[in-house]
Design a protein around this motif. Structure first.
Motif, PDB file in Angstrom:
ATOM      1  N   MET A   1      32.312  69.008  41.902  1.00 35.02           N
ATOM      2  CA  MET A   1      30.993  69.661  41.888  1.00 35.02           C
ATOM      3  C   MET A   1      29.905  68.601  41.868  1.00 35.02           C
ATOM      4  O   MET A   1      29.943  67.660  41.088  1.00 35.02           O
ATOM      5  N   LYS A   2      28.968  68.721  42.735  1.00 38.66           N
ATOM      6  CA  LYS A   2      27.846  67.791  42.776  1.00 38.66           C
ATOM      7  C   LYS A   2      26.910  68.077  41.616  1.00 38.66           C
ATOM      8  O   LYS A   2      26.695  69.222  41.244  1.00 38.66           O
ATOM      9  N   THR A   3      26.341  67.028  41.061  1.00 38.56           N
ATOM     10  CA  THR A   3      25.337  67.217  40.023  1.00 38.56           C
ATOM     11  C   THR A   3      23.969  67.018  40.621  1.00 38.56           C
ATOM     12  O   THR A   3      23.805  66.434  41.682  1.00 38.56           O
ATOM     13  N   ARG A   4      22.959  67.515  39.932  1.00 37.96           N
ATOM     14  CA  ARG A   4      21.613  67.426  40.474  1.00 37.96           C
ATOM     15  C   ARG A   4      21.079  66.007  40.401  1.00 37.96           C
ATOM     16  O   ARG A   4      21.602  65.158  39.686  1.00 37.96           O
ATOM     17  N   ALA A   5      20.008  65.766  41.145  1.00 40.33           N
ATOM     18  CA  ALA A   5      19.450  64.427  41.215  1.00 40.33           C
ATOM     19  C   ALA A   5      18.935  63.962  39.861  1.00 40.33           C
ATOM     20  O   ALA A   5      18.947  62.791  39.555  1.00 40.33           O
ATOM     21  N   SER A  42      33.949  73.861  27.125  1.00 42.42           N
ATOM     22  CA  SER A  42      33.915  73.780  28.577  1.00 42.42           C
ATOM     23  C   SER A  42      33.379  75.080  29.153  1.00 42.42           C
ATOM     24  O   SER A  42      33.666  76.165  28.640  1.00 42.42           O
ATOM     25  N   PRO A  43      32.583  74.989  30.220  1.00 46.06           N
ATOM     26  CA  PRO A  43      32.062  76.220  30.832  1.00 46.06           C
ATOM     27  C   PRO A  43      33.123  77.031  31.547  1.00 46.06           C
ATOM     28  O   PRO A  43      32.879  78.172  31.943  1.00 46.06           O
ATOM     29  N   GLY A  44      34.313  76.459  31.747  1.00 47.14           N
ATOM     30  CA  GLY A  44      35.358  77.185  32.450  1.00 47.14           C
ATOM     31  C   GLY A  44      35.179  77.097  33.954  1.00 47.14           C
ATOM     32  O   GLY A  44      34.235  76.477  34.465  1.00 47.14           O
ATOM     33  N   PRO A  45      36.071  77.711  34.712  1.00 50.62           N
ATOM     34  CA  PRO A  45      35.999  77.624  36.174  1.00 50.62           C
ATOM     35  C   PRO A  45      34.767  78.324  36.730  1.00 50.62           C
ATOM     36  O   PRO A  45      34.251  79.274  36.137  1.00 50.62           O
ATOM     37  N   ILE A  46      34.308  77.851  37.858  1.00 53.12           N
ATOM     38  CA  ILE A  46      33.172  78.472  38.530  1.00 53.12           C
ATOM     39  C   ILE A  46      33.583  79.853  39.028  1.00 53.12           C
ATOM     40  O   ILE A  46      34.619  79.996  39.687  1.00 53.12           O
ATOM     41  N   PRO A  99      26.878  71.687  33.295  1.00 51.41           N
ATOM     42  CA  PRO A  99      27.966  71.567  32.320  1.00 51.41           C
ATOM     43  C   PRO A  99      27.604  70.801  31.047  1.00 51.41           C
ATOM     44  O   PRO A  99      28.087  71.142  29.973  1.00 51.41           O
ATOM     45  N   GLY A 100      26.772  69.788  31.155  1.00 58.59           N
ATOM     46  CA  GLY A 100      26.438  68.987  29.985  1.00 58.59           C
ATOM     47  C   GLY A 100      25.696  69.754  28.908  1.00 58.59           C
ATOM     48  O   GLY A 100      25.594  69.291  27.768  1.00 58.59           O
ATOM     49  N   GLU A 110      18.932  80.935  21.739  1.00 52.94           N
ATOM     50  CA  GLU A 110      20.078  81.525  22.419  1.00 52.94           C
ATOM     51  C   GLU A 110      21.038  80.425  22.882  1.00 52.94           C
ATOM     52  O   GLU A 110      20.712  79.245  22.869  1.00 52.94           O
ATOM     53  N   SER A 111      22.218  80.822  23.284  1.00 50.60           N
ATOM     54  CA  SER A 111      23.206  79.873  23.789  1.00 50.60           C
ATOM     55  C   SER A 111      23.062  79.762  25.298  1.00 50.60           C
ATOM     56  O   SER A 111      23.028  80.784  26.004  1.00 50.60           O
ATOM     57  N   TYR A 112      22.984  78.531  25.800  1.00 45.80           N
ATOM     58  CA  TYR A 112      22.820  78.337  27.240  1.00 45.80           C
ATOM     59  C   TYR A 112      24.115  78.662  27.975  1.00 45.80           C
ATOM     60  O   TYR A 112      25.183  78.145  27.640  1.00 45.80           O
ATOM     61  N   ASP A 113      24.017  79.502  28.979  1.00 46.36           N
ATOM     62  CA  ASP A 113      25.141  79.864  29.829  1.00 46.36           C
ATOM     63  C   ASP A 113      24.804  79.435  31.245  1.00 46.36           C
ATOM     64  O   ASP A 113      23.924  80.021  31.883  1.00 46.36           O
ATOM     65  N   MET A 114      25.496  78.413  31.730  1.00 44.69           N
ATOM     66  CA  MET A 114      25.168  77.882  33.059  1.00 44.69           C
ATOM     67  C   MET A 114      25.467  78.884  34.171  1.00 44.69           C
ATOM     68  O   MET A 114      24.992  78.723  35.293  1.00 44.69           O
ATOM     69  N   TYR A 115      26.247  79.930  33.860  1.00 46.21           N
ATOM     70  CA  TYR A 115      26.565  80.935  34.869  1.00 46.21           C
ATOM     71  C   TYR A 115      25.682  82.183  34.758  1.00 46.21           C
ATOM     72  O   TYR A 115      25.879  83.151  35.490  1.00 46.21           O
ATOM     73  N   ALA A 116      24.725  82.159  33.840  1.00 49.30           N
ATOM     74  CA  ALA A 116      23.757  83.262  33.742  1.00 49.30           C
ATOM     75  C   ALA A 116      22.533  82.929  34.582  1.00 49.30           C
ATOM     76  O   ALA A 116      22.338  81.784  35.010  1.00 49.30           O
ATOM     77  N   MET A 117      21.697  83.917  34.804  1.00 51.88           N
ATOM     78  CA  MET A 117      20.491  83.719  35.617  1.00 51.88           C
ATOM     79  C   MET A 117      19.312  83.405  34.690  1.00 51.88           C
ATOM     80  O   MET A 117      18.505  84.278  34.357  1.00 51.88           O
TER      81      MET A 117
END
Length: 274
Positions: A1-5, A42-46, A99-100, A110-117
């Protein structure tokens, strides 16, 4: 997975927490060492259907007890939290964080969820709902703001992994966007049309009189900014003279131009589109 700049490190988040402490204290705080935390899960699989994760529907929510001080300081700059998101509209550069920070606390607790909007913003009240449009391709999403940031100069919003994926900006890490606040039950607003890089500029100032615009133009050209010009528009039946630099071909070039303008004493530089 590419990370942002650019990805905000812990050092970009810690000053905000310290600022909340400072805002509530009458005496200068002592030096505080960052607390040691156990590794984040871990955020788990995409998710396989990440493009189908629905956007949130804006709804009326009470202002969060956390993350909404009148003002706070980060990296030597003071930010004033807006009383309302109503009418907010801005164009600039978006980034994303993943992920970090998954499962870490956001600014409103709140808890950050990288898969939420979701997303992070420096001054809009938390929570708030905004429509984010990728100006390069016209794709748009709605996110719920529950965090503060990004604190890198020139960035106006930080998006979750899913929001960035749906805007098709994961690989690049950043992109030019329009951010528009939405009212409760307003699922979306008419998005702007995609803008070619030849249509993107940095606006150094806007004036009601041509003389003031011409004066700023002369100052810019005297400083070696040769691609500056004045554009005349009609707003509510009155002439508005916009001083712009460009066109701007990339986010990297935008960063360079804005940094140069601010060093030259023009702090209000921002992204503009034809």
């Amino acid at each position: 997975m590419k990370t942002r700049a650019w990805r905000p490190s812990t050092s970009h988040r810690l000053p905000f927490l310290l600022a909340l402490i400072v805002a509530g204290c009458s005496t200068p705080p002592s030096v505080i060492s960052p607390p040691k935390h156990p590794p984040l899960p871990s955020p788990g699989p995409i998710p396989a259907d990440i493009e189908n994760i629905p956007d949130p529907v804006p709804r009326a929510e009470p202002r969060s007890a956390r993350g909404n001080p009148p003002f706070y300081d980060v990296l030597g700059k003071r930010y004033f939290v807006l009383n309302t998101a109503e009418g907010y509209l801005e164009r600039g550069v978006a980034s994303w964080y993943g992920p970090g920070f998954h499962a870490a606390n956001t600014s409103n607790g709140e808890s950050y969820d990288m898969y939420a909007m979701t997303g992070a913003h420096k001054t809009l009240p938390l929570p708030a709902y905004v429509q984010v449009t990728n100006l390069s391709n016209g794709k748009h999403v709605v996110v719920r703001l529950n965090d503060r940031g990004p604190f890198k100069e020139g960035r106006i919003i930080d998006l979750s992994y899913t929001a960035a994926a749906k805007l098709d900006m994961l690989k690049a890490g950043t992109t030019f966007v329009e951010v528009r606040a939405l009212t409760p039950m307003q699922k979306s607003a008419p998005p702007p049309a995609p803008a070619a890089t030849s249509d993107l500029y940095v606006q150094a100032g806007a004036f009601g009189t041509e003389a003031n615009a011409t004066k700023l133009l002369g100052q810019l050209r005297a400083k070696g900014i040769d691609n500056a010009f004045v554009r005349e528009d009609q707003v509510d039946g009155k002439a508005l003279y916009r001083v712009r630099v460009g066109p701007i071909p990339s986010v990297n070039e935008f960063d360079k131009v804005v940094k140069r303008l601010r060093m030259l004493g023009f702090p209000d530089a921002r992204l503009a589109a034809n």
